[in-house]
Design an enzyme around this catalytic site. Structure first.
Site, PDB file in Angstrom:
ATOM      1  CG  ASP A  76      -1.874  -1.138   1.248  1.00  0.00           C
ATOM      2  OD1 ASP A  76      -2.163  -1.669   0.163  1.00  0.00           O
ATOM      3  OD2 ASP A  76      -2.344  -1.495   2.341  1.00  0.00           O
TER       4      ASP A  76
HETATM    5  N1  URA Z   1      -1.250  -5.822   4.021  1.00  0.00           N
HETATM    6  C1  URA Z   1      -1.773  -4.584   3.943  1.00  0.00           C
HETATM    7  O1  URA Z   1      -2.865  -4.312   4.445  1.00  0.00           O
HETATM    8  N2  URA Z   1      -1.071  -3.636   3.288  1.00  0.00           N
HETATM    9  C2  URA Z   1       0.150  -3.871   2.740  1.00  0.00           C
HETATM   10  O2  URA Z   1       0.759  -2.961   2.171  1.00  0.00           O
HETATM   11  C3  URA Z   1       0.690  -5.172   2.842  1.00  0.00           C
HETATM   12  C4  URA Z   1      -0.033  -6.126   3.492  1.00  0.00           C
END
Ligand code: URA
Length: 205
Positions: A76
């Site tokens: 993310d």
């Molecule tokens: N899980 C998430 O919620 N975000 C990420 O970036 C990686 C794993």
């Protein structure tokens, strides 16, 4: 520079194996397939067409732009830490396939204090909204009141955030510290990257 000699013929044939060459003073060892590790900074999107923040691909030098480098699974925009990138499509397929179960370790801080019941639920399995089958952490260690270390083998969309939401908590930050056997190098600053010798570093114990 090609093997110590200046080369100004773009069509010059060469034997690539073991070749070391320099472009504008920078050394570029030959790699048939590129595999690199990046320390992903916050506020960067793992997309070629980012919407709100710069792309992680803008952190790569120009020669990589022609090689179709792709992130091995997305993090993310607010997640930091270990991100693999490669131009080897078969390797991406292998590393992201649920069959392969490569563990990924996430250092997570949460808004609300954690308790033993939440840790047990994360280990026993929680239901996410897109699948009736429970997803469970393969390891979950509470570090302090608001942080834990979570090991997952799948890579579902927003999985860490959704798992913590499923136990009535809320993620404030996520940092990926390991991918398979590879730990994020401690001296790799956010936004920087480094060559990996090959996928075997993900499997060595
Ligand atoms: N899980 C998430 O919620 N975000 C990420 O970036 C990686 C794993």
């Amino acid at each position: 520079m090609l093997a110590g000699q200046i080369c100004d013929d773009p069509l010059q044939e060469m034997e690539p194996e073991g070749l070391e060459f320099g472009v504008s003073g920078e050394l570029w060892p030959y790699h048939a397939k590129a595999l690199i590790v990046m320390n992903k900074p916050a506020n960067h999107e793992c997309s070629q067409k980012p919407k709100h923040h710069p792309s992680i691909y803008s952190l790569l030098p120009k020669p990589f732009h022609n090689r179709n480098m792709q992130a091995v699974g997305r993090l993310d925009e607010d997640t930091t830490g270990l991100l693999l990138l490669t131009d080897d499509g078969a390797l991406i397929h292998r590393l992201t396939s649920p069959k392969h179960h490569l563990p990924k370790v996430y250092e997570v801080t949460c808004k609300h204090p954690l308790d033993a019941r939440q840790i047990t639920q994360l280990l026993e399995g929680v239901i996410l909204n897109d699948d009736p089958a429970p997803v469970r952490a393969t390891a979950c260690e509470q570090i302090n009141e608001h942080s834990l270390r979570l090991t997952l083998t799948e890579g579902k969309y927003h999985q860490v955030k959704r798992m913590l939401a499923a136990v009535a908590n809320r993620v404030e930050s996520i940092h990926r510290s390991m991918f398979g056997a590879l730990a994020l190098p401690g001296d790799l600053a956010p936004g920087h990257w480094r060559w990996l010798p090959g996928p075997q570093v993900l499997y060595q114990t």
